[in-house]
Design an enzyme around this catalytic site. Sequence first.
Site, PDB file in Angstrom:
ATOM      1  N   TYR A 172       0.900  -1.094   0.166  1.00  0.00           N
ATOM      2  CA  TYR A 172      -0.100   0.188   0.156  1.00  0.00           C
ATOM      3  C   TYR A 172       0.754   1.287  -0.079  1.00  0.00           C
ATOM      4  O   TYR A 172       0.751   2.213  -0.654  1.00  0.00           O
ATOM      5  CB  TYR A 172      -0.840   0.024   1.319  1.00  0.00           C
ATOM      6  CG  TYR A 172      -1.680   1.225   1.573  1.00  0.00           C
ATOM      7  CD1 TYR A 172      -2.752   1.816   0.725  1.00  0.00           C
ATOM      8  CD2 TYR A 172      -1.348   2.067   2.596  1.00  0.00           C
ATOM      9  CE1 TYR A 172      -3.530   2.899   1.111  1.00  0.00           C
ATOM     10  CE2 TYR A 172      -2.084   2.982   2.790  1.00  0.00           C
ATOM     11  CZ  TYR A 172      -3.114   3.528   1.991  1.00  0.00           C
ATOM     12  OH  TYR A 172      -3.810   4.814   2.387  1.00  0.00           O
TER      13      TYR A 172
HETATM   14  N1  LIG Z   1      -9.004   6.055   6.212  1.00  0.00           N
HETATM   15  C1  LIG Z   1      -7.761   6.366   6.475  1.00  0.00           C
HETATM   16  O1  LIG Z   1      -7.335   5.975   7.654  1.00  0.00           O
HETATM   17  C2  LIG Z   1      -6.734   6.786   5.366  1.00  0.00           C
HETATM   18  C3  LIG Z   1      -5.339   7.350   5.854  1.00  0.00           C
HETATM   19  C4  LIG Z   1      -4.365   7.720   4.733  1.00  0.00           C
HETATM   20  C5  LIG Z   1      -4.595   7.685   3.609  1.00  0.00           C
HETATM   21  N2  LIG Z   1      -6.143   7.152   3.131  1.00  0.00           N
HETATM   22  C6  LIG Z   1      -6.365   7.505   1.753  1.00  0.00           C
HETATM   23  O2  LIG Z   1      -7.485   8.231   1.727  1.00  0.00           O
HETATM   24  C7  LIG Z   1      -8.313   7.954   0.409  1.00  0.00           C
HETATM   25  C8  LIG Z   1      -9.648   7.869   0.846  1.00  0.00           C
HETATM   26  O3  LIG Z   1      -9.702   7.003   1.864  1.00  0.00           O
HETATM   27  P1  LIG Z   1     -11.016   6.485   2.723  1.00  0.00           P
HETATM   28  O4  LIG Z   1     -10.685   5.709   3.912  1.00  0.00           O
HETATM   29  O5  LIG Z   1     -12.107   7.436   2.559  1.00  0.00           O
HETATM   30  O6  LIG Z   1     -11.474   5.275   1.914  1.00  0.00           O
HETATM   31  P2  LIG Z   1     -13.154   4.698   1.699  1.00  0.00           P
HETATM   32  O7  LIG Z   1     -13.927   4.915   2.740  1.00  0.00           O
HETATM   33  O8  LIG Z   1     -12.653   2.938   1.563  1.00  0.00           O
HETATM   34  O9  LIG Z   1     -13.551   5.380   0.165  1.00  0.00           O
HETATM   35  C9  LIG Z   1     -14.674   4.885  -0.329  1.00  0.00           C
HETATM   36  C10 LIG Z   1     -14.867   5.695  -1.566  1.00  0.00           C
HETATM   37  O10 LIG Z   1     -14.077   4.863  -2.660  1.00  0.00           O
HETATM   38  C11 LIG Z   1     -14.826   4.766  -3.933  1.00  0.00           C
HETATM   39  N3  LIG Z   1     -14.071   3.906  -4.571  1.00  0.00           N
HETATM   40  C12 LIG Z   1     -13.556   2.525  -4.315  1.00  0.00           C
HETATM   41  N4  LIG Z   1     -12.857   1.827  -5.430  1.00  0.00           N
HETATM   42  C13 LIG Z   1     -12.919   2.878  -6.384  1.00  0.00           C
HETATM   43  C14 LIG Z   1     -12.639   2.891  -7.554  1.00  0.00           C
HETATM   44  N5  LIG Z   1     -11.832   1.868  -8.133  1.00  0.00           N
HETATM   45  N6  LIG Z   1     -12.840   3.906  -8.696  1.00  0.00           N
HETATM   46  C15 LIG Z   1     -13.560   5.227  -7.928  1.00  0.00           C
HETATM   47  N7  LIG Z   1     -13.939   4.975  -6.755  1.00  0.00           N
HETATM   48  C16 LIG Z   1     -13.633   4.026  -5.894  1.00  0.00           C
HETATM   49  C17 LIG Z   1     -15.987   4.454  -3.252  1.00  0.00           C
HETATM   50  O11 LIG Z   1     -17.090   4.296  -4.168  1.00  0.00           O
HETATM   51  P3  LIG Z   1     -18.272   3.045  -4.086  1.00  0.00           P
HETATM   52  O12 LIG Z   1     -18.722   3.325  -2.712  1.00  0.00           O
HETATM   53  O13 LIG Z   1     -19.074   3.697  -5.221  1.00  0.00           O
HETATM   54  O14 LIG Z   1     -17.556   1.731  -4.408  1.00  0.00           O
HETATM   55  C18 LIG Z   1     -16.194   5.230  -2.225  1.00  0.00           C
HETATM   56  O15 LIG Z   1     -16.583   6.537  -2.689  1.00  0.00           O
HETATM   57  C19 LIG Z   1      -7.638   6.561  -0.111  1.00  0.00           C
HETATM   58  O16 LIG Z   1      -6.633   6.964  -1.240  1.00  0.00           O
HETATM   59  C20 LIG Z   1      -6.834   6.181   1.228  1.00  0.00           C
HETATM   60  O17 LIG Z   1      -5.724   5.350   0.747  1.00  0.00           O
HETATM   61  C21 LIG Z   1      -7.056   7.048   4.105  1.00  0.00           C
END
Ligand SMILES: NC(=O)c1ccc[n+]([C@@H]2O[C@H](COP(=O)([O-])OP(=O)(O)OC[C@H]3O[C@@H](n4cnc5c(N)ncnc54)[C@H](OP(=O)(O)O)[C@@H]3O)[C@@H](O)[C@H]2O)c1
Length: 262
Positions: free
Chosen positions: A172
């Site tokens: 990742y």
């Molecule tokens: N959460 C954390 O602790 C954390 C920490 C550091 C960095 N990040 C980064 O922050 C970003 C957002 O994280 P998050 O935790 O908010 O993620 P999340 O809750 O898993 O995000 C869900 C969103 O991603 C969309 N999605 C999934 N696969 C996709 C694809 N192939 N194409 C387009 N949209 C897609 C989903 O759409 P559907 O529901 O329609 O599938 C939904 O809108 C990511 O890049 C993650 O790596 C997160």
Amino acid sequence: MLALIYSDRYINRMNTDPTKKLSGKSALVTASSRGIGRAIALRLAADGARVAVNYHRDDRAAQDVVGAITAAGGQAIAVQGDVGVQADVERLFKEAVAAFGSLDILVNNAGLGAHGPIAEIDTALLDRVVDVNVKGTFYALQQAARLLNDGGRIVNISTGYTRSAFPGFGVYTATKAAVEHLGLALSKELGARRITVNSVLPGLVDTDQTAPIRDQFAAVAAMTPLGRVGEPEDIADIVAFLATDDARWVTGQRIAAAGGLA
Ligand SMILES: NC(=O)c1ccc[n+]([C@@H]2O[C@H](COP(=O)([O-])OP(=O)(O)OC[C@H]3O[C@@H](n4cnc5c(N)ncnc54)[C@H](OP(=O)(O)O)[C@@H]3O)[C@@H](O)[C@H]2O)c1
């Protein structure tokens, strides 16, 4: 639930804040129907931007975000597309430009997790995570380089893990390191057009992606100088700053947003 309540802060000010720093701007936020992306879409809309809300599968969640923005007087469209598929990314940009006339802001937020020691990572998972996190970001950066208005803004969402090496997160983190470098390289290529490119590096944020490890939140909060884990709005507020003219002199940077956790 907490994340939804926090985001209402943005909805409530959509019509009332006289200092809308993004009025007249249009934005595409990948993966913005839930989690951090949703908060970013709501915050940019609260600041006056027209927002294309990208999602992959859950049309209803995307329509909810669009509905919340339009009900509060903003403008938004939902655009389906798998960021890991080049033709989908090209269509996202086409639909956003068709709806808004042009594009000023891209937030590359889509990203998949991959947890496991390097010795055990399944190559199908490796392919999928590289497709979405690296190739997907690349496809979107390429479109943005071609289509964004001069003076535009690009923000990549990376991870705080790239500042160290956390066991079980090697794959990742490697994909996010690639995301950061693509951003740095593009910042040099687009500087002459006053387009800035920056990466935001969140620490642990409470979203659906991290729901399976909620039992570890208290331990992470205890190690964090600011004493809690992040909320999506903690990240959205920084992205919004980078999207404004206030951040015009900041480009090619990695900005950690982790409550002080190294
Ligand atoms: N959460 C954390 O602790 C954390 C920490 C550091 C960095 N990040 C980064 O922050 C970003 C957002 O994280 P998050 O935790 O908010 O993620 P999340 O809750 O898993 O995000 C869900 C969103 O991603 C969309 N999605 C999934 N696969 C996709 C694809 N192939 N194409 C387009 N949209 C897609 C989903 O759409 P559907 O529901 O329609 O599938 C939904 O809108 C990511 O890049 C993650 O790596 C997160």
